[in-house]
Design a protein around this motif. Structure first.
Motif, PDB file in Angstrom:
ATOM      1  N   LEU A 210      21.133  15.154  51.999  1.00  0.00           N
ATOM      2  CA  LEU A 210      20.151  16.239  51.831  1.00  0.00           C
ATOM      3  C   LEU A 210      20.524  17.437  52.694  1.00  0.00           C
ATOM      4  O   LEU A 210      20.438  18.588  52.242  1.00  0.00           O
ATOM      5  CB  LEU A 210      18.750  15.745  52.177  1.00  0.00           C
ATOM      6  N   ALA A 211      20.930  17.185  53.929  1.00  0.00           N
ATOM      7  CA  ALA A 211      21.329  18.291  54.810  1.00  0.00           C
ATOM      8  C   ALA A 211      22.503  19.066  54.220  1.00  0.00           C
ATOM      9  O   ALA A 211      22.517  20.304  54.232  1.00  0.00           O
ATOM     10  CB  ALA A 211      21.674  17.746  56.195  1.00  0.00           C
ATOM     11  N   ALA A 212      23.476  18.336  53.696  1.00  0.00           N
ATOM     12  CA  ALA A 212      24.635  19.006  53.094  1.00  0.00           C
ATOM     13  C   ALA A 212      24.229  19.784  51.847  1.00  0.00           C
ATOM     14  O   ALA A 212      24.727  20.892  51.605  1.00  0.00           O
ATOM     15  CB  ALA A 212      25.697  17.968  52.747  1.00  0.00           C
ATOM     16  N   LEU A 213      23.329  19.223  51.065  1.00  0.00           N
ATOM     17  CA  LEU A 213      22.862  19.897  49.852  1.00  0.00           C
ATOM     18  C   LEU A 213      22.139  21.193  50.192  1.00  0.00           C
ATOM     19  O   LEU A 213      22.402  22.245  49.581  1.00  0.00           O
ATOM     20  CB  LEU A 213      21.928  18.959  49.085  1.00  0.00           C
ATOM     21  N   VAL A 214      21.224  21.147  51.159  1.00  0.00           N
ATOM     22  CA  VAL A 214      20.479  22.346  51.546  1.00  0.00           C
ATOM     23  C   VAL A 214      21.418  23.401  52.106  1.00  0.00           C
ATOM     24  O   VAL A 214      21.269  24.606  51.828  1.00  0.00           O
ATOM     25  CB  VAL A 214      19.376  21.989  52.559  1.00  0.00           C
ATOM     26  N   ALA A 215      22.399  22.975  52.886  1.00  0.00           N
ATOM     27  CA  ALA A 215      23.368  23.930  53.437  1.00  0.00           C
ATOM     28  C   ALA A 215      24.134  24.640  52.320  1.00  0.00           C
ATOM     29  O   ALA A 215      24.361  25.855  52.374  1.00  0.00           O
ATOM     30  CB  ALA A 215      24.334  23.204  54.364  1.00  0.00           C
ATOM     31  N   SER A 216      24.511  23.897  51.294  1.00  0.00           N
ATOM     32  CA  SER A 216      25.235  24.500  50.174  1.00  0.00           C
ATOM     33  C   SER A 216      24.348  25.440  49.370  1.00  0.00           C
ATOM     34  O   SER A 216      24.784  26.510  48.942  1.00  0.00           O
ATOM     35  CB  SER A 216      25.787  23.401  49.262  1.00  0.00           C
ATOM     36  N   LEU A 217      23.090  25.056  49.161  1.00  0.00           N
ATOM     37  CA  LEU A 217      22.182  25.893  48.388  1.00  0.00           C
ATOM     38  C   LEU A 217      21.851  27.204  49.091  1.00  0.00           C
ATOM     39  O   LEU A 217      21.778  28.262  48.466  1.00  0.00           O
ATOM     40  CB  LEU A 217      20.880  25.130  48.098  1.00  0.00           C
ATOM     41  N   THR A 218      21.634  27.123  50.390  1.00  0.00           N
ATOM     42  CA  THR A 218      21.194  28.304  51.141  1.00  0.00           C
ATOM     43  C   THR A 218      22.338  29.095  51.761  1.00  0.00           C
ATOM     44  O   THR A 218      22.110  30.201  52.258  1.00  0.00           O
ATOM     45  CB  THR A 218      20.233  27.874  52.259  1.00  0.00           C
ATOM     46  N   LYS A 219      23.550  28.515  51.743  1.00  0.00           N
ATOM     47  CA  LYS A 219      24.706  29.150  52.389  1.00  0.00           C
ATOM     48  C   LYS A 219      24.447  29.351  53.881  1.00  0.00           C
ATOM     49  O   LYS A 219      24.921  30.325  54.486  1.00  0.00           O
ATOM     50  CB  LYS A 219      25.042  30.497  51.717  1.00  0.00           C
ATOM     51  N   GLN A 220      23.710  28.424  54.466  1.00  0.00           N
ATOM     52  CA  GLN A 220      23.408  28.476  55.888  1.00  0.00           C
ATOM     53  C   GLN A 220      23.787  27.160  56.552  1.00  0.00           C
ATOM     54  O   GLN A 220      23.839  26.113  55.897  1.00  0.00           O
ATOM     55  CB  GLN A 220      21.925  28.765  56.112  1.00  0.00           C
ATOM     56  N   THR A 221      24.012  27.208  57.857  1.00  0.00           N
ATOM     57  CA  THR A 221      24.319  25.999  58.610  1.00  0.00           C
ATOM     58  C   THR A 221      23.038  25.197  58.815  1.00  0.00           C
ATOM     59  O   THR A 221      22.007  25.741  59.213  1.00  0.00           O
ATOM     60  CB  THR A 221      24.927  26.343  59.981  1.00  0.00           C
ATOM     61  N   VAL A 222      23.096  23.922  58.501  1.00  0.00           N
ATOM     62  CA  VAL A 222      21.954  23.033  58.660  1.00  0.00           C
ATOM     63  C   VAL A 222      22.306  21.986  59.704  1.00  0.00           C
ATOM     64  O   VAL A 222      23.361  21.354  59.634  1.00  0.00           O
ATOM     65  CB  VAL A 222      21.585  22.351  57.318  1.00  0.00           C
ATOM     66  N   LYS A 223      21.429  21.798  60.665  1.00  0.00           N
ATOM     67  CA  LYS A 223      21.656  20.836  61.734  1.00  0.00           C
ATOM     68  C   LYS A 223      21.759  19.427  61.168  1.00  0.00           C
ATOM     69  O   LYS A 223      20.904  18.996  60.408  1.00  0.00           O
ATOM     70  CB  LYS A 223      20.529  20.904  62.749  1.00  0.00           C
ATOM     71  N   PRO A 224      22.817  18.702  61.525  1.00  0.00           N
ATOM     72  CA  PRO A 224      22.963  17.330  61.015  1.00  0.00           C
ATOM     73  C   PRO A 224      21.786  16.467  61.480  1.00  0.00           C
ATOM     74  O   PRO A 224      21.324  16.581  62.608  1.00  0.00           O
ATOM     75  CB  PRO A 224      24.280  16.857  61.639  1.00  0.00           C
ATOM     76  N   PRO A 225      21.295  15.584  60.623  1.00  0.00           N
ATOM     77  CA  PRO A 225      20.171  14.724  61.007  1.00  0.00           C
ATOM     78  C   PRO A 225      20.599  13.656  62.001  1.00  0.00           C
ATOM     79  O   PRO A 225      21.779  13.281  62.053  1.00  0.00           O
ATOM     80  CB  PRO A 225      19.736  14.112  59.675  1.00  0.00           C
ATOM     81  N   ALA A 226      19.642  13.150  62.766  1.00  0.00           N
ATOM     82  CA  ALA A 226      19.949  12.122  63.757  1.00  0.00           C
ATOM     83  C   ALA A 226      20.432  10.841  63.082  1.00  0.00           C
ATOM     84  O   ALA A 226      21.336  10.171  63.570  1.00  0.00           O
ATOM     85  CB  ALA A 226      18.720  11.847  64.615  1.00  0.00           C
ATOM     86  N   ASP A 227      19.812  10.491  61.955  1.00  0.00           N
ATOM     87  CA  ASP A 227      20.207   9.298  61.217  1.00  0.00           C
ATOM     88  C   ASP A 227      20.596   9.720  59.808  1.00  0.00           C
ATOM     89  O   ASP A 227      19.770   9.770  58.900  1.00  0.00           O
ATOM     90  CB  ASP A 227      19.062   8.286  61.185  1.00  0.00           C
TER      91      ASP A 227
END
Length: 354
Positions: free
Chosen positions: A74-91
Motif C-alpha cells: 500500500l505504501a508503494a502504491l500510494v507513493a506511485s499514485l501521488t509521486k511523493q515519498t511515503v514513509k515505509p510502514p513499521a510492519d
C-alpha cells in the motif's frame, strides 16, 4: 498540497466475470503443463489497467489477485499514485483492511478535510459514529467500492477484513478513470453536511444505523455478523430493506418494544404499504429517523417501490446499495424517485406524529 492527477480518463467501468484456469489433461508432457494460464479474476479489466500504469505488479500474470494487500504494498502504491515519498510502514507484511485502504486513498486524493467534515458533522449532531465514518463516506461517494453479483456475495468484505489485491485494483482503477470533477464533488457534498440536533429516540435509532457504515451490500442480508442468505455464506452485510429491518426490527431498544413491532414486512413493498396514504410523509416534512421509499415518485404504488433508506436530516440519508452501507445526499435520482416516508418512531408513540 497538490491534488493527485488521474493517470487515465475513462467513463466506463468494466468487469470480467470469473473463469477457472485451464486444466492440463493427464498424459500431457511436463513441457506443456508449466504453461497453464492463471485463473482470471473478477477484476481482470481493472487489474490490466492498473498494471498498464506500472502499479502493483510487473505484469497481469504476476498480480496475485486473491492475496491480501500488505502495508508495504500500500505504501508503494500510494507513493506511485501521488509521486511523493511515503514513509515505509513499521510492519510491511501486515495486511491492510478495507477501511484502511479507503482512508489511505482518500488521503492520497487530498480529501482528508472533507472526510473530517463528515465525521465532525455527525458527531456534532450527537451521533456515536465509528472513526471510519468520514473516510468511508467519502470513499463511497467516489464509488471506490463495488457490489459483487448476488451469486458472489461470499466475496464481500467487512470494513475490518483484509482487503484483497483485486479489490484494491478496482479502487485504483476507479481513480485512474476519474474525469477530474469527482474529488470536487466530494468536497462540495461535505460542505452541505450539517445535521440537525437529534431527539433521544432519533439518536438511538440513527446510532444503530451509522455504526454499519462501510458494511457491504448483500442480497437478503439483515445483519453485520455472518449469515447465509439464500444459501450463500457471507461475513455479514445488508440489502436495502434488510438494513432498515436491522435498525428497526432486530435491534433491542430499552423501552422500545413498540418500536420493534411497527415494521412487519421484510420487503420494500411490504414496508412501504403498511402505512395508509394519510400517514405518508412528504419530502418537505421528513424528520431524522424516518424510513424513506423510492419508486416512481409520489404517485407510486407500494408494488412499484424498489428501494428504501433512513433519513439523517438536512437532505441526507443512510442506506445499503451498490456502495454498501453509505451516506448520500437526497439529490438526483433519489430526489426524482422519492415516493414517501413513514415515521416508525411516531407509529410507536415515541415522538409526535408531526
Amino acid at each position: 498540497m497538490r491534488r493527485l492527477v488521474p493517470l487515465a480518463v475513462c467513463c466506463a467501468l468494466l468487469a470480467v466475470p470469473s473463469a477457472p484456469a485451464s486444466n492440463v489433461g493427464e498424459g500431457v508432457s511436463a513441457r506443456w503443463s508449466t504453461s497453464v494460464a492463471p485463473a482470471k479474476s473478477w477484476a481482470q479489466a481493472e487489474i490490466r489497467l492498473v498494471v498498464a500504469h506500472g502499479l502493483m505488479a510487473k505484469n497481469v500474470g504476476a498480480f496475485r489477485a486473491n492475496d491480501a494487500l500488505t502495508q508495504g504494498e500500500l505504501a508503494a502504491l500510494v507513493a506511485s499514485l501521488t509521486k511523493q515519498t511515503v514513509k515505509p510502514p513499521a510492519d510491511a507484511s501486515a495486511p491492510v483492511t478495507v477501511a484502511q485502504l479507503d482512508a489511505r486513498l482518500v488521503r492520497a486524493l487530498q480529501l482528508t478535510d472533507a472526510a473530517g467534515t463528515f465525521l465532525a458533522g455527525a458527531r456534532d449532531a450527537g451521533l456515536s459514529v465509528p472513526s471510519r465514518f468520514g473516510t468511508e463516506t467519502v470513499a463511497r461517494l467516489l464509488g471506490l467500492r463495488t457490489n459483487h453479483p448476488a451469486k458472489d456475495d461470499d466475496l464481500e468484505l467487512l470494513p475490518s477484513d483484509p482487503v484483497t489485491r483485486a479489490e484494491t485494483a478496482y479502487s485504483v482503477a476507479k481513480i485512474l478513470r476519474f474525469r477530474r470533477w469527482e474529488p470536487q464533488y466530494a468536497e462540495d457534498a461535505a460542505a452541505t453536511f450539517a445535521l440537525p440536533q437529534l431527539g433521544v429516540w432519533q439518536k438511538r435509532v440513527l446510532d444503530t444505523a451509522v455504526r454499519s457504515v462501510g458494511y457491504p451490500y448483500v442480497w437478503g442480508g439483515t445483519h453485520e455478523e455472518a449469515e447465509a442468505p439464500f444459501g450463500i455464506k457471507t461475513r455479514g452485510g445488508f440489502d436495502c430493506s434488510g438494513f432498515v429491518w436491522r435498525v428497526y426490527k432486530l435491534q433491542a431498544y430499552p423501552g422500545g418494544a413498540a418500536l420493534n413491532a411497527t415494521i412487519k414486512g421484510r420487503t420494500t413493498y411490504q414496508m412501504s404499504g403498511e402505512v395508509p396514504q394519510t400517514k405518508r410523509i412528504g419530502f418537505a416534512k421528513l424528520a431524522p429517523g424516518d424510513v424513506l421509499f423510492f419508486g416512481s415518485g409520489p404517485r407510486s404504488k407500494p408494488s412499484a417501490v424498489g428501494h428504501t433508506g433512513i433519513y439523517l436530516g438536512a437532505g441526507w440519508m443512510i442506506h445499503s446499495s451498490g456502495q454498501g452501507v453509505a451516506v448520500v445526499p437526497l439529490s438526483g435520482w433519489y430526489r426524482q424517485t422519492f415516493a414517501w416516508g413513514r415515521r416508525p418512531l411516531a407509529e410507536a408513540g415515541l415522538v409526535p406524529s408531526r
